[in-house]
Scaffold this motif. Structure first.
Motif, PDB file in Angstrom:
ATOM      1  N   ASP A  20       0.432   9.998  54.276  1.00  0.00           N
ATOM      2  CA  ASP A  20      -0.151  10.088  55.605  1.00  0.00           C
ATOM      3  C   ASP A  20       0.939  10.498  56.587  1.00  0.00           C
ATOM      4  OD1 ASP A  20      -1.598   9.897  57.877  1.00  0.00           O
ATOM      5  OD2 ASP A  20      -1.728   7.706  57.897  1.00  0.00           O
ATOM      6  N   PRO A  21       0.774  11.642  57.289  1.00  0.00           N
ATOM      7  CA  PRO A  21       1.856  12.117  58.156  1.00  0.00           C
ATOM      8  C   PRO A  21       1.941  11.400  59.493  1.00  0.00           C
ATOM      9  CG  PRO A  21       0.040  13.653  58.221  1.00  0.00           C
ATOM     10  CD  PRO A  21      -0.339  12.594  57.228  1.00  0.00           C
ATOM     11  N   CYS A  22       0.863  10.751  59.920  1.00  0.00           N
ATOM     12  CA  CYS A  22       0.840  10.115  61.240  1.00  0.00           C
ATOM     13  C   CYS A  22       1.324   8.677  61.107  1.00  0.00           C
ATOM     14  CB  CYS A  22      -0.557  10.160  61.837  1.00  0.00           C
ATOM     15  SG  CYS A  22      -1.296  11.816  61.816  1.00  0.00           S
ATOM     16  N   LEU A  23       2.554   8.413  61.522  1.00  0.00           N
ATOM     17  CA  LEU A  23       3.180   7.123  61.261  1.00  0.00           C
ATOM     18  C   LEU A  23       3.473   6.317  62.516  1.00  0.00           C
ATOM     19  CD1 LEU A  23       5.739   8.295  58.537  1.00  0.00           C
ATOM     20  CD2 LEU A  23       3.433   7.402  58.210  1.00  0.00           C
ATOM     21  N   ALA A  24       2.975   6.760  63.681  1.00  0.00           N
ATOM     22  CA  ALA A  24       3.283   6.021  64.912  1.00  0.00           C
ATOM     23  C   ALA A  24       2.655   4.639  64.914  1.00  0.00           C
ATOM     24  CB  ALA A  24       2.817   6.820  66.128  1.00  0.00           C
ATOM     25  N   VAL A  25       1.452   4.524  64.339  1.00  0.00           N
ATOM     26  CA  VAL A  25       0.769   3.233  64.261  1.00  0.00           C
ATOM     27  C   VAL A  25       0.956   2.701  62.841  1.00  0.00           C
ATOM     28  CG1 VAL A  25      -1.410   2.001  64.527  1.00  0.00           C
ATOM     29  CG2 VAL A  25      -0.899   3.969  65.980  1.00  0.00           C
ATOM     30  N   PRO A  26       1.637   1.585  62.659  1.00  0.00           N
ATOM     31  CA  PRO A  26       1.877   1.083  61.295  1.00  0.00           C
ATOM     32  C   PRO A  26       0.589   0.587  60.654  1.00  0.00           C
ATOM     33  CG  PRO A  26       2.604  -0.524  62.904  1.00  0.00           C
ATOM     34  CD  PRO A  26       2.208   0.689  63.685  1.00  0.00           C
ATOM     35  N   ASP A  27       0.564   0.665  59.310  1.00  0.00           N
ATOM     36  CA  ASP A  27      -0.594   0.139  58.591  1.00  0.00           C
ATOM     37  C   ASP A  27      -0.748  -1.356  58.833  1.00  0.00           C
ATOM     38  OD1 ASP A  27      -1.060   2.641  57.609  1.00  0.00           O
ATOM     39  OD2 ASP A  27       0.021   2.309  55.733  1.00  0.00           O
ATOM     40  N   GLN A  28       0.345  -2.065  58.865  1.00  0.00           N
ATOM     41  CA  GLN A  28       0.355  -3.501  59.127  1.00  0.00           C
ATOM     42  C   GLN A  28       1.406  -3.788  60.190  1.00  0.00           C
ATOM     43  OE1 GLN A  28       1.052  -5.400  55.371  1.00  0.00           O
ATOM     44  NE2 GLN A  28      -0.943  -4.859  54.530  1.00  0.00           N
ATOM     45  N   GLY A  29       1.016  -4.512  61.202  1.00  0.00           N
ATOM     46  CA  GLY A  29       1.950  -4.815  62.271  1.00  0.00           C
ATOM     47  C   GLY A  29       1.344  -4.540  63.629  1.00  0.00           C
ATOM     48  N   PRO A  30       2.079  -4.859  64.685  1.00  0.00           N
ATOM     49  CA  PRO A  30       1.554  -4.691  66.046  1.00  0.00           C
ATOM     50  C   PRO A  30       1.479  -3.226  66.462  1.00  0.00           C
ATOM     51  CG  PRO A  30       3.842  -5.391  66.117  1.00  0.00           C
ATOM     52  CD  PRO A  30       3.442  -5.423  64.666  1.00  0.00           C
ATOM     53  N   THR A  31       0.620  -2.972  67.419  1.00  0.00           N
ATOM     54  CA  THR A  31       0.492  -1.633  67.983  1.00  0.00           C
ATOM     55  C   THR A  31       1.640  -1.370  68.947  1.00  0.00           C
ATOM     56  OG1 THR A  31      -1.907  -1.848  67.826  1.00  0.00           O
ATOM     57  CG2 THR A  31      -1.058  -0.098  69.248  1.00  0.00           C
ATOM     58  N   SER A  63       7.294   9.682  62.812  1.00  0.00           N
ATOM     59  CA  SER A  63       7.205   8.321  63.343  1.00  0.00           C
ATOM     60  C   SER A  63       6.663   8.291  64.763  1.00  0.00           C
ATOM     61  CB  SER A  63       8.586   7.658  63.309  1.00  0.00           C
ATOM     62  OG  SER A  63       9.517   8.393  64.094  1.00  0.00           O
ATOM     63  N   ASP A  64       6.589   9.451  65.417  1.00  0.00           N
ATOM     64  CA  ASP A  64       6.027   9.550  66.773  1.00  0.00           C
ATOM     65  C   ASP A  64       4.674  10.250  66.773  1.00  0.00           C
ATOM     66  OD1 ASP A  64       8.298   8.358  67.992  1.00  0.00           O
ATOM     67  OD2 ASP A  64       9.369  10.268  67.887  1.00  0.00           O
ATOM     68  N   TRP A  65       4.143  10.547  65.587  1.00  0.00           N
ATOM     69  CA  TRP A  65       2.843  11.194  65.510  1.00  0.00           C
ATOM     70  C   TRP A  65       1.748  10.127  65.540  1.00  0.00           C
ATOM     71  CZ3 TRP A  65       3.365  15.493  61.211  1.00  0.00           C
ATOM     72  CH2 TRP A  65       4.385  16.383  61.590  1.00  0.00           C
ATOM     73  N   VAL A  66       0.850  10.245  66.491  1.00  0.00           N
ATOM     74  CA  VAL A  66      -0.226   9.272  66.681  1.00  0.00           C
ATOM     75  C   VAL A  66      -1.512   9.845  66.093  1.00  0.00           C
ATOM     76  CG1 VAL A  66      -1.538   7.909  68.350  1.00  0.00           C
ATOM     77  CG2 VAL A  66       0.868   8.453  68.790  1.00  0.00           C
ATOM     78  N   GLU A  67      -2.117   9.097  65.180  1.00  0.00           N
ATOM     79  CA  GLU A  67      -3.420   9.504  64.656  1.00  0.00           C
ATOM     80  C   GLU A  67      -4.496   9.061  65.647  1.00  0.00           C
ATOM     81  OE1 GLU A  67      -6.353   8.952  60.759  1.00  0.00           O
ATOM     82  OE2 GLU A  67      -4.255   8.255  60.696  1.00  0.00           O
TER      83      GLU A  67
END
Length: 235
Positions: A20-31, A63-67
């Motif tokens: 998944d290229p969009c990594l700004a929002v982690p799968d687990q963890g705070p927004t 890491s700055d790409w937002v889905e």
């Protein structure tokens, strides 16, 4: 064999999730704080995922790409012809162009937001270009769409996003267990559910009984008179 096939599918599935290229929002963890509800973010579109999902580059690397899940447009599922047309329409309208978005809330590892292109709502531009809305949980609200809520409203997209939050090893193990269960069910359904008919030996018919005499009871029957005994002559 079937379990091995499912295991390989699980590995490929988990590998796709890891890519998944969009990594700004982690799968687990705070927004991240800059993506909290009501916050504004902007940047060029670096990837289009489906008819209403895309990646906005708010900085430099992935890491700055937002889905982003568009809040004002609900495209049909990507597995349908209408969904593929909606994705191409979104690519033509937004790929490589700058969007100004306002975050509404988080949905799994993405941000539901309303985005504008050159000051115009992106959802309106897609409808103007002929992109059809639909999907499993589409409900038009004054010409817009809303994120599905409530039990039983998750679509394939939401299910896939939830599965992507699982570690690759756990996802592969779950798929292996499902494959084994399917094999066992298939074998159970393949067995005959009835017993084969067996030849039973018939009992010999009972011997014919002599018919009982028909008449009055023995107590009421009249006996024939006895013959008188012959008298002896006296000498």
């Amino acid at each position: 064999m079937a379990a091995a096939t499912v295991f390989l599918a699980g590995l490929s599935w988990s590998g796709a999730a890891a890519a998944d290229p969009c990594l700004a929002v982690p799968d687990q963890g705070p927004t991240p704080a800059y993506l909290s509800p009501g916050s504004s973010f902007s940047g060029p579109v670096v990837e289009v995922i489906d008819g209403d999902g895309l990646c906005v580059n708010t900085g430099g690397g992935p890491s700055d790409w937002v889905e982003v899940r568009l809040a004002d447009f609900y495209a049909p599922e990507l597995s349908t012809p209408e969904g593929r047309v909606a994705k191409r329409t979104l690519e033509t309208a937004s790929l490589g162009r700058r969007l100004d978005c306002v975050a509404e809330h988080r949905s799994y590892d993405r941000i539901v937001a309303r985005c504008r292109l050159n000051g115009r709502p992106l959802g309106d531009l897609l409808r103007q270009d002929g992109a059809a809305e639909g999907g499993n949980a589409y409900e038009p609200i004054a010409g817009a769409a809303r994120e599905p809520t409530g039990p039983g409203r998750a679509t394939a997209r939401e299910t896939w996003a939830l599965l992507r939050t699982l570690p690759a090893e756990v996802l592969a193990a779950v798929l292996v267990v499902l494959g084994i269960a399917l094999v066992l069910i298939w074998r159970a359904l393949g067995r005959p559910t009835h017993r084969p008919a067996t030849t039973r030996q018939r009992r010999p018919a009972p011997a014919a009984r002599r018919p009982k005499p028909v008449g009055p009871p023995a107590a009421n029957r009249t006996k024939p008179p006895r013959k008188p005994a012959p008298r002896r002559r006296q000498r």
